[in-house]
Enzyme design. Structure first.
Site, PDB file in Angstrom:
ATOM      1  N   LYS A 184       1.097  -1.030  -0.336  1.00  8.87           N
ATOM      2  CA  LYS A 184       0.029   0.379  -0.070  1.00  8.87           C
ATOM      3  C   LYS A 184       0.848   1.349   0.274  1.00  8.87           C
ATOM      4  CE  LYS A 184      -2.459  -1.231   3.586  1.00  8.87           C
ATOM      5  NZ  LYS A 184      -1.715  -2.617   4.398  1.00  8.87           N
ATOM      6  N   ARG A 205      -9.728   1.117   7.934  1.00  2.75           N
ATOM      7  CA  ARG A 205      -9.597  -0.256   8.727  1.00  2.75           C
ATOM      8  C   ARG A 205     -10.735  -1.276   9.836  1.00  2.75           C
ATOM      9  NH1 ARG A 205      -3.609   0.607   8.652  1.00  2.75           N
ATOM     10  NH2 ARG A 205      -2.100  -1.325   8.606  1.00  2.75           N
ATOM     11  N   ARG A 237      11.524  -6.738   6.060  1.00  2.00           N
ATOM     12  CA  ARG A 237      11.457  -5.009   6.594  1.00  2.00           C
ATOM     13  C   ARG A 237      11.949  -4.828   8.020  1.00  2.00           C
ATOM     14  NH1 ARG A 237       6.121  -1.285   5.317  1.00  2.00           N
ATOM     15  NH2 ARG A 237       5.653  -2.386   7.437  1.00  2.00           N
ATOM     16  N   ARG A 261      11.317  -0.273  11.912  1.00  2.00           N
ATOM     17  CA  ARG A 261      10.016  -0.121  12.625  1.00  2.00           C
ATOM     18  C   ARG A 261       9.639  -1.599  13.731  1.00  2.00           C
ATOM     19  NH1 ARG A 261       5.463   0.715   8.112  1.00  2.00           N
ATOM     20  NH2 ARG A 261       3.700  -0.943   9.286  1.00  2.00           N
ATOM     21  N   ARG A 282      -0.471  -9.455  12.709  1.00  2.00           N
ATOM     22  CA  ARG A 282      -1.535  -7.998  12.454  1.00  2.00           C
ATOM     23  C   ARG A 282      -2.244  -8.477  10.847  1.00  2.00           C
ATOM     24  NH1 ARG A 282       3.925  -5.606  11.295  1.00  2.00           N
ATOM     25  NH2 ARG A 282       3.170  -4.257   9.672  1.00  2.00           N
TER      26      ARG A 282
HETATM   27  P1  B4P Z   1       3.671  -1.516   2.306  1.00  2.00           P
HETATM   28  O1  B4P Z   1       3.112  -3.290   1.875  1.00  2.00           O
HETATM   29  O2  B4P Z   1       4.459  -0.879   1.462  1.00  2.00           O
HETATM   30  O3  B4P Z   1       3.870  -2.068   3.683  1.00  2.00           O
HETATM   31  P2  B4P Z   1       2.773   0.085   4.079  1.00  2.00           P
HETATM   32  O4  B4P Z   1       1.574   0.164   3.784  1.00  2.00           O
HETATM   33  O5  B4P Z   1       3.868   0.312   5.086  1.00  2.00           O
HETATM   34  O6  B4P Z   1       1.660  -1.681   5.338  1.00  2.00           O
HETATM   35  P3  B4P Z   1       1.801  -2.167   7.222  1.00  2.00           P
HETATM   36  O7  B4P Z   1       0.351  -2.776   6.870  1.00  2.00           O
HETATM   37  O8  B4P Z   1       2.436  -2.610   7.241  1.00  2.00           O
HETATM   38  O9  B4P Z   1       2.146  -0.703   7.457  1.00  2.00           O
HETATM   39  P4  B4P Z   1       0.724   1.064   8.308  1.00  2.00           P
HETATM   40  O10 B4P Z   1       2.388   1.747   8.529  1.00  2.00           O
HETATM   41  O11 B4P Z   1      -0.641   1.024   7.222  1.00  2.00           O
HETATM   42  O12 B4P Z   1       5.481  -2.498   2.521  1.00  2.00           O
HETATM   43  C1  B4P Z   1       4.803  -3.181   3.207  1.00  2.00           C
HETATM   44  C2  B4P Z   1       6.826  -4.227   2.318  1.00  2.00           C
HETATM   45  O13 B4P Z   1       6.775  -5.139   0.990  1.00  2.00           O
HETATM   46  C3  B4P Z   1       8.561  -2.857   2.358  1.00  2.00           C
HETATM   47  O14 B4P Z   1       9.018  -3.797   2.859  1.00  2.00           O
HETATM   48  C4  B4P Z   1       7.980  -3.037   1.178  1.00  2.00           C
HETATM   49  O15 B4P Z   1       9.371  -2.311   0.453  1.00  2.00           O
HETATM   50  C5  B4P Z   1       7.658  -4.013   0.341  1.00  2.00           C
HETATM   51  N1  B4P Z   1       7.503  -4.351  -1.177  1.00  2.00           N
HETATM   52  C6  B4P Z   1       5.933  -3.329  -1.722  1.00  2.00           C
HETATM   53  N2  B4P Z   1       5.989  -4.077  -2.538  1.00  2.00           N
HETATM   54  C7  B4P Z   1       6.579  -5.235  -2.927  1.00  2.00           C
HETATM   55  C8  B4P Z   1       6.750  -6.050  -3.794  1.00  2.00           C
HETATM   56  N3  B4P Z   1       6.067  -5.770  -4.856  1.00  2.00           N
HETATM   57  N4  B4P Z   1       7.814  -6.917  -4.006  1.00  2.00           N
HETATM   58  C9  B4P Z   1       8.796  -7.180  -2.812  1.00  2.00           C
HETATM   59  N5  B4P Z   1       8.394  -6.197  -2.240  1.00  2.00           N
HETATM   60  C10 B4P Z   1       7.515  -5.724  -2.011  1.00  2.00           C
HETATM   61  O16 B4P Z   1       0.326   0.130   9.527  1.00  2.00           O
HETATM   62  C11 B4P Z   1       1.318   0.509  10.742  1.00  2.00           C
HETATM   63  C12 B4P Z   1       0.724   0.180  11.664  1.00  2.00           C
HETATM   64  O17 B4P Z   1      -1.054   1.608  12.423  1.00  2.00           O
HETATM   65  C13 B4P Z   1      -0.621  -1.402  12.020  1.00  2.00           C
HETATM   66  O18 B4P Z   1      -0.477  -2.536  12.217  1.00  2.00           O
HETATM   67  C14 B4P Z   1      -1.674  -0.556  13.308  1.00  2.00           C
HETATM   68  O19 B4P Z   1      -1.454  -0.606  14.265  1.00  2.00           O
HETATM   69  C15 B4P Z   1      -1.671   1.050  13.166  1.00  2.00           C
HETATM   70  N6  B4P Z   1      -2.745   1.710  12.135  1.00  2.00           N
HETATM   71  C16 B4P Z   1      -2.543   2.420  10.893  1.00  2.00           C
HETATM   72  N7  B4P Z   1      -3.748   2.326  10.404  1.00  2.00           N
HETATM   73  C17 B4P Z   1      -4.609   2.647  10.964  1.00  2.00           C
HETATM   74  C18 B4P Z   1      -6.183   2.571  11.512  1.00  2.00           C
HETATM   75  N8  B4P Z   1      -6.908   3.453  10.228  1.00  2.00           N
HETATM   76  N9  B4P Z   1      -6.656   2.603  11.730  1.00  2.00           N
HETATM   77  C19 B4P Z   1      -5.774   1.354  12.734  1.00  2.00           C
HETATM   78  N10 B4P Z   1      -4.493   1.393  13.728  1.00  2.00           N
HETATM   79  C20 B4P Z   1      -4.466   2.067  12.076  1.00  2.00           C
END
Ligand code: B4P
Length: 191
Positions: A14, A89, A128, A134, A146
């Protein structure tokens, strides 16, 4: 306005794809994860509270992220549109977002759901965790937790937008550029 929700489990890509979408279509990126991590870095009261939940792989309480998003939407009134990354979410967050956007007469255009195999999600996040500081990516049990929270609490958001005819699913497997091409194909059908 073009308002896109980028949806998917942790590690689906994402954050990665949002960055490319906002550059190509000149949109505003709203990532609740980034906002919460920034609050943690600043040691603000909201950040300290959020950290307790995030370190355990749990969602932070709905009202915290809803207030954050509302203030950012208000602060960016003149944008061409938003990419919502990691929000909503829960179905409560989805209903609140719809209401906020309804008041501004700028509804969600599409929800794009990135579909990625379970083992690939784990591999990406473990990887990651090795290169980033993180805390929620450091422990494989927290990562698996998660994904469980996503399946139980976040997946119903898909049905919420499917009922509105706004759901588009896309494979999130393959290279970052291949996935981006699939996403652009979907967006180009509505712009
Ligand atoms: P991403 O999938 O881009 O990771 P993310 O957006 O950071 O998702 P995540 O759900 O973990 O985090 P968020 O900040 O939303 O990438 C993951 C990895 O994969 C990276 O290293 C990337 O380089 C790699 N990658 C991507 N595409 C690839 C490909 N095609 N091939 C290989 N590798 C690839 O949330 C974090 C925390 O915040 C949650 O757990 C929760 O506690 C809180 N939170 C956030 N929003 C919330 C909400 N709305 N409500 C309640 N809690 C919330």
């Amino acid at each position: 306005m073009l308002n896109i929700i980028l949806f998917g489990p942790p590690g689906a890509g994402k954050g990665t794809q949002s960055q490319k979408i906002i550059e190509k279509y000149n949109l505003q990126h709203l990532s609740t994860g980034d906002m919460l991590r920034s609050a943690i870095q600043q040691n603000s009261p909201l950040g300290l509270k959020a950290k307790e939940f995030m370190d355990k792989g749990q969602l932070v309480p709905d009202e915290m992220v809803i207030d954050l998003i509302a203030s950012r939407i208000d602060a960016n009134g003149s944008t061409k549109g938003f990419v919502f990354d990691g929000f909503p979410r829960t179905t409560l967050q989805a209903a609140k977002l719809d209401r906020m956007l309804e008041q501004r007469k700028t509804p969600i255009t599409l929800l794009i759901s990135l579909e990625v195999d379970y083992d690939e999600l784990i591999a990406r996040l473990v990887n990651r965790g090795k290169v980033c500081d993180r805390t929620d990516d450091q422990d494989e049990n927290v990562i698996r937790g998660r994904i469980d929270v996503y399946n139980k609490t976040t997946l119903p958001v898909l049905d919420y937008y499917k009922a509105q005819g706004k759901l588009r699913s896309v494979s999130g497997m393959g290279s970052i550029d291949e996935i981006f091409e699939r996403i652009c194909h979907i967006i180009d059908c509505v712009v």
